[in-house]
Scaffold this motif. Structure first.
Motif, PDB file in Angstrom:
ATOM      1  N   GLY A  86       0.820  -1.206   0.000  1.00 41.59           N
ATOM      2  CA  GLY A  86       0.000   0.000   0.000  1.00 41.59           C
ATOM      3  C   GLY A  86       0.859   1.263   0.000  1.00 41.59           C
ATOM      4  N   TRP A  87       1.912   1.249   0.824  1.00 38.23           N
ATOM      5  CA  TRP A  87       2.814   2.400   0.887  1.00 38.23           C
ATOM      6  C   TRP A  87       3.487   2.620  -0.469  1.00 38.23           C
ATOM      7  CZ3 TRP A  87       4.077   6.141   4.446  1.00 38.23           C
ATOM      8  CH2 TRP A  87       5.252   6.857   4.214  1.00 38.23           C
ATOM      9  N   ALA A  88       3.974   1.532  -1.070  1.00 36.68           N
ATOM     10  CA  ALA A  88       4.690   1.633  -2.358  1.00 36.68           C
ATOM     11  C   ALA A  88       3.763   2.082  -3.482  1.00 36.68           C
ATOM     12  CB  ALA A  88       5.318   0.288  -2.705  1.00 36.68           C
ATOM     13  N   PHE A  90       0.678   3.842  -3.157  1.00 31.11           N
ATOM     14  CA  PHE A  90      -0.029   5.116  -3.019  1.00 31.11           C
ATOM     15  C   PHE A  90       0.846   6.265  -2.505  1.00 31.11           C
ATOM     16  CE2 PHE A  90      -3.239   1.749  -2.501  1.00 31.11           C
ATOM     17  CZ  PHE A  90      -4.015   2.045  -3.615  1.00 31.11           C
ATOM     18  N   MET A  91       1.811   5.975  -1.654  1.00 32.45           N
ATOM     19  CA  MET A  91       2.591   7.050  -1.053  1.00 32.45           C
ATOM     20  C   MET A  91       3.897   7.321  -1.782  1.00 32.45           C
ATOM     21  SD  MET A  91       2.218   9.199   1.461  1.00 32.45           S
ATOM     22  CE  MET A  91       1.362   8.525   2.879  1.00 32.45           C
ATOM     23  N   GLU A  92       4.603   6.267  -2.125  1.00 40.34           N
ATOM     24  CA  GLU A  92       5.913   6.469  -2.757  1.00 40.34           C
ATOM     25  C   GLU A  92       5.866   7.307  -4.029  1.00 40.34           C
ATOM     26  OE1 GLU A  92       8.579   2.629  -1.396  1.00 40.34           O
ATOM     27  OE2 GLU A  92       8.576   3.269  -3.506  1.00 40.34           O
ATOM     28  N   PRO A  93       4.900   7.081  -4.916  1.00 40.92           N
ATOM     29  CA  PRO A  93       4.884   7.919  -6.130  1.00 40.92           C
ATOM     30  C   PRO A  93       4.763   9.403  -5.821  1.00 40.92           C
ATOM     31  CG  PRO A  93       3.502   5.984  -6.417  1.00 40.92           C
ATOM     32  CD  PRO A  93       3.890   6.014  -4.973  1.00 40.92           C
ATOM     33  N   LEU A  94       3.984   9.746  -4.787  1.00 39.46           N
ATOM     34  CA  LEU A  94       3.836  11.153  -4.411  1.00 39.46           C
ATOM     35  C   LEU A  94       5.122  11.695  -3.797  1.00 39.46           C
ATOM     36  CD1 LEU A  94       0.224  11.042  -2.927  1.00 39.46           C
ATOM     37  CD2 LEU A  94       0.950  12.015  -5.119  1.00 39.46           C
ATOM     38  N   ILE A  95       5.771  10.845  -2.981  1.00 33.46           N
ATOM     39  CA  ILE A  95       7.039  11.272  -2.370  1.00 33.46           C
ATOM     40  C   ILE A  95       8.077  11.533  -3.453  1.00 33.46           C
ATOM     41  CG2 ILE A  95       8.949  10.504  -0.915  1.00 33.46           C
ATOM     42  CD1 ILE A  95       6.886   8.950   0.756  1.00 33.46           C
ATOM     43  N   ALA A 142       7.393  -3.716  -9.755  1.00 28.28           N
ATOM     44  CA  ALA A 142       6.812  -4.939 -10.317  1.00 28.28           C
ATOM     45  C   ALA A 142       6.497  -5.953  -9.220  1.00 28.28           C
ATOM     46  CB  ALA A 142       7.767  -5.544 -11.341  1.00 28.28           C
ATOM     47  N   LEU A 143       7.386  -6.086  -8.245  1.00 23.56           N
ATOM     48  CA  LEU A 143       7.146  -7.039  -7.153  1.00 23.56           C
ATOM     49  C   LEU A 143       5.918  -6.646  -6.342  1.00 23.56           C
ATOM     50  CD1 LEU A 143      10.626  -7.994  -5.631  1.00 23.56           C
ATOM     51  CD2 LEU A 143       9.092  -9.411  -6.988  1.00 23.56           C
ATOM     52  N   PHE A 144       5.801  -5.358  -6.022  1.00 22.00           N
ATOM     53  CA  PHE A 144       4.648  -4.936  -5.225  1.00 22.00           C
ATOM     54  C   PHE A 144       3.352  -5.020  -6.033  1.00 22.00           C
ATOM     55  CE2 PHE A 144       7.634  -2.634  -2.253  1.00 22.00           C
ATOM     56  CZ  PHE A 144       7.289  -3.383  -1.144  1.00 22.00           C
ATOM     57  N   GLN A 145       3.400  -4.661  -7.299  1.00 22.79           N
ATOM     58  CA  GLN A 145       2.182  -4.718  -8.115  1.00 22.79           C
ATOM     59  C   GLN A 145       1.677  -6.149  -8.275  1.00 22.79           C
ATOM     60  OE1 GLN A 145       3.417  -2.790 -11.723  1.00 22.79           O
ATOM     61  NE2 GLN A 145       3.437  -0.744 -10.799  1.00 22.79           N
ATOM     62  N   ASN A 146       2.590  -7.107  -8.271  1.00 23.20           N
ATOM     63  CA  ASN A 146       2.209  -8.509  -8.486  1.00 23.20           C
ATOM     64  C   ASN A 146       2.273  -9.327  -7.206  1.00 23.20           C
ATOM     65  OD1 ASN A 146       1.962  -8.806 -11.598  1.00 23.20           O
ATOM     66  ND2 ASN A 146       3.884  -7.677 -11.321  1.00 23.20           N
ATOM     67  N   GLN A 147       2.273  -8.661  -6.065  1.00 23.06           N
ATOM     68  CA  GLN A 147       2.469  -9.365  -4.799  1.00 23.06           C
ATOM     69  C   GLN A 147       1.506 -10.545  -4.615  1.00 23.06           C
ATOM     70  OE1 GLN A 147       1.063  -7.830  -0.844  1.00 23.06           O
ATOM     71  NE2 GLN A 147       3.223  -7.301  -0.594  1.00 23.06           N
ATOM     72  N   GLY A 148       0.245 -10.357  -4.988  1.00 20.19           N
ATOM     73  CA  GLY A 148      -0.756 -11.407  -4.804  1.00 20.19           C
ATOM     74  C   GLY A 148      -0.506 -12.648  -5.638  1.00 20.19           C
ATOM     75  N   LYS A 149       0.291 -12.519  -6.698  1.00 21.99           N
ATOM     76  CA  LYS A 149       0.540 -13.671  -7.578  1.00 21.99           C
ATOM     77  C   LYS A 149       1.670 -14.563  -7.069  1.00 21.99           C
ATOM     78  CE  LYS A 149      -0.956 -11.114 -11.686  1.00 21.99           C
ATOM     79  NZ  LYS A 149      -0.532 -10.505 -12.982  1.00 21.99           N
ATOM     80  N   TRP A 150       2.704 -13.957  -6.459  1.00 24.35           N
ATOM     81  CA  TRP A 150       3.873 -14.758  -6.078  1.00 24.35           C
ATOM     82  C   TRP A 150       3.968 -15.028  -4.574  1.00 24.35           C
ATOM     83  CZ3 TRP A 150       6.859 -12.345  -2.513  1.00 24.35           C
ATOM     84  CH2 TRP A 150       6.863 -10.957  -2.483  1.00 24.35           C
ATOM     85  N   ALA A 151       3.205 -14.310  -3.784  1.00 16.63           N
ATOM     86  CA  ALA A 151       3.404 -14.350  -2.330  1.00 16.63           C
ATOM     87  C   ALA A 151       3.318 -15.761  -1.751  1.00 16.63           C
ATOM     88  CB  ALA A 151       2.397 -13.436  -1.641  1.00 16.63           C
ATOM     89  N   PHE A 152       2.445 -16.579  -2.286  1.00 16.04           N
ATOM     90  CA  PHE A 152       2.249 -17.902  -1.697  1.00 16.04           C
ATOM     91  C   PHE A 152       2.659 -19.036  -2.637  1.00 16.04           C
ATOM     92  CE2 PHE A 152      -0.730 -14.923   0.256  1.00 16.04           C
ATOM     93  CZ  PHE A 152      -0.298 -15.004   1.578  1.00 16.04           C
ATOM     94  N   GLU A 153       3.459 -18.698  -3.649  1.00 18.35           N
ATOM     95  CA  GLU A 153       3.984 -19.717  -4.558  1.00 18.35           C
ATOM     96  C   GLU A 153       5.056 -20.553  -3.838  1.00 18.35           C
ATOM     97  OE1 GLU A 153       3.555 -20.560  -8.036  1.00 18.35           O
ATOM     98  OE2 GLU A 153       1.640 -19.615  -7.543  1.00 18.35           O
ATOM     99  N   GLU A 154       5.003 -21.879  -4.049  1.00 21.21           N
ATOM    100  CA  GLU A 154       6.049 -22.719  -3.461  1.00 21.21           C
ATOM    101  C   GLU A 154       7.406 -22.357  -4.066  1.00 21.21           C
ATOM    102  OE1 GLU A 154       7.311 -27.433  -3.077  1.00 21.21           O
ATOM    103  OE2 GLU A 154       5.394 -26.876  -3.949  1.00 21.21           O
ATOM    104  N   ASP A 155       7.412 -22.112  -5.358  1.00 21.05           N
ATOM    105  CA  ASP A 155       8.638 -21.692  -6.033  1.00 21.05           C
ATOM    106  C   ASP A 155       8.339 -20.428  -6.845  1.00 21.05           C
ATOM    107  OD1 ASP A 155      10.981 -21.323  -7.333  1.00 21.05           O
ATOM    108  OD2 ASP A 155      10.826 -23.085  -8.620  1.00 21.05           O
ATOM    109  N   PRO A 156       8.606 -19.253  -6.267  1.00 17.80           N
ATOM    110  CA  PRO A 156       8.288 -18.002  -6.968  1.00 17.80           C
ATOM    111  C   PRO A 156       9.313 -17.613  -8.027  1.00 17.80           C
ATOM    112  CG  PRO A 156       9.270 -17.495  -4.863  1.00 17.80           C
ATOM    113  CD  PRO A 156       9.172 -18.999  -4.933  1.00 17.80           C
TER     114      PRO A 156
END
Length: 245
Positions: A86-88, A90-95, A142-156
């Protein structure tokens, strides 16, 4: 006169044992190969590091912005942490837009993968592998945008490699890096630095050495915190009641 049948060769009584040992060796090699393809267990968790407190304080992190900017913002983050996402997002782009690009702030990212996140450590290593090719910030997004895809992969690793290619990194070079134990030491040192500063969760933000006790919910709240620490640093207009005096 019929010839006598040839005598049957005698099998060694140890033959079954040799066969069993052969099977064990083949199976072990298969397990080892599988582990190597997955990046190896050692590369998925912090390793022991020996670093002096003085060296720890000099760890550079991944930074953007002017080194002499009046504001230095440090973030300790875990790529698998939803709050960090969420920080990356919504907030980081503004910072970056309002503070880094205007020369007001230098922004420094430190890895702090949490033990509760199975893929957090290897994701931090992936970020370092991308950084090796000058693609950290693109890969970070890219990692934060796709977090839901790799977070629980056995082999990411396959997904991590795909993201590396998508940001323009050399795919083979990246894959060789992420399937090794490279940067396990550096990520572990970053964790150690965070622990030395009292970091226990993510994201944790420091501004000019002062830790924010609460994560601001929006940019206005964040800018207000910055003004308390370094008045005039954000370039925000003075409040109307102050300007009238």
């Amino acid at each position: 006169m019929p010839r006598p049948a040839p005598a049957a060769k005698k099998r060694s009584p140890l033959t079954p044992l040799y066969l069993l040992l052969g099977l064990i060796v083949v199976a072990g090699a298969g397990v080892l190969f599988t582990q190597m393809r997955k990046g190896g267990e050692a590369a998925r968790a912090p390793v022991e590091v020996a670093i002096s407190p003085a060296e720890l304080q000099r760890l550079p992190g991944m930074s953007i912005g002017r080194p002499d900017a009046p504001l230095t913002i440090l973030e300790f983050a875990d790529f698998q942490c939803p709050g960090c996402q969420g920080w990356a997002t919504f907030m980081e782009p503004l910072i970056k837009e309002r503070l880094v690009n205007t020369g007001r702030a230098r922004y420094v990212f430190y890895d702090f993968p949490l033990a509760m996140h199975a893929n957090g450590f290897i994701a931090s290593r992936a970020g370092r592998c991308a950084n090796e090719q000058g693609k950290f910030w693109e890969y970070h997004s890219a990692l934060f945008q796709n977090q839901g895809k790799w977070a629980f992969e056995e082999d990411p690793v396959p997904l991590f490699t795909e993201y590396a290619a998508s940001v323009g990194a050399d795919e083979d070079r990246f894959e060789e890096c992420i399937r090794s134990e490279r940067f396990a030491k550096e990520v572990s040192e970053s964790v150690k630095l965070g622990e030395s500063l009292g970091v226990g969760g993510t994201p944790t933000i420091f501004v000019n050495g002062q830790r924010l006790q609460d994560i601001p919910g929006n940019y206005s709240q964040f800018a207000a915190e910055l003004e308390k620490i370094a008045p005039g640093s954000t370039g925000a207009a003075a409040p109307a009641d102050s300007a009238a005096r």
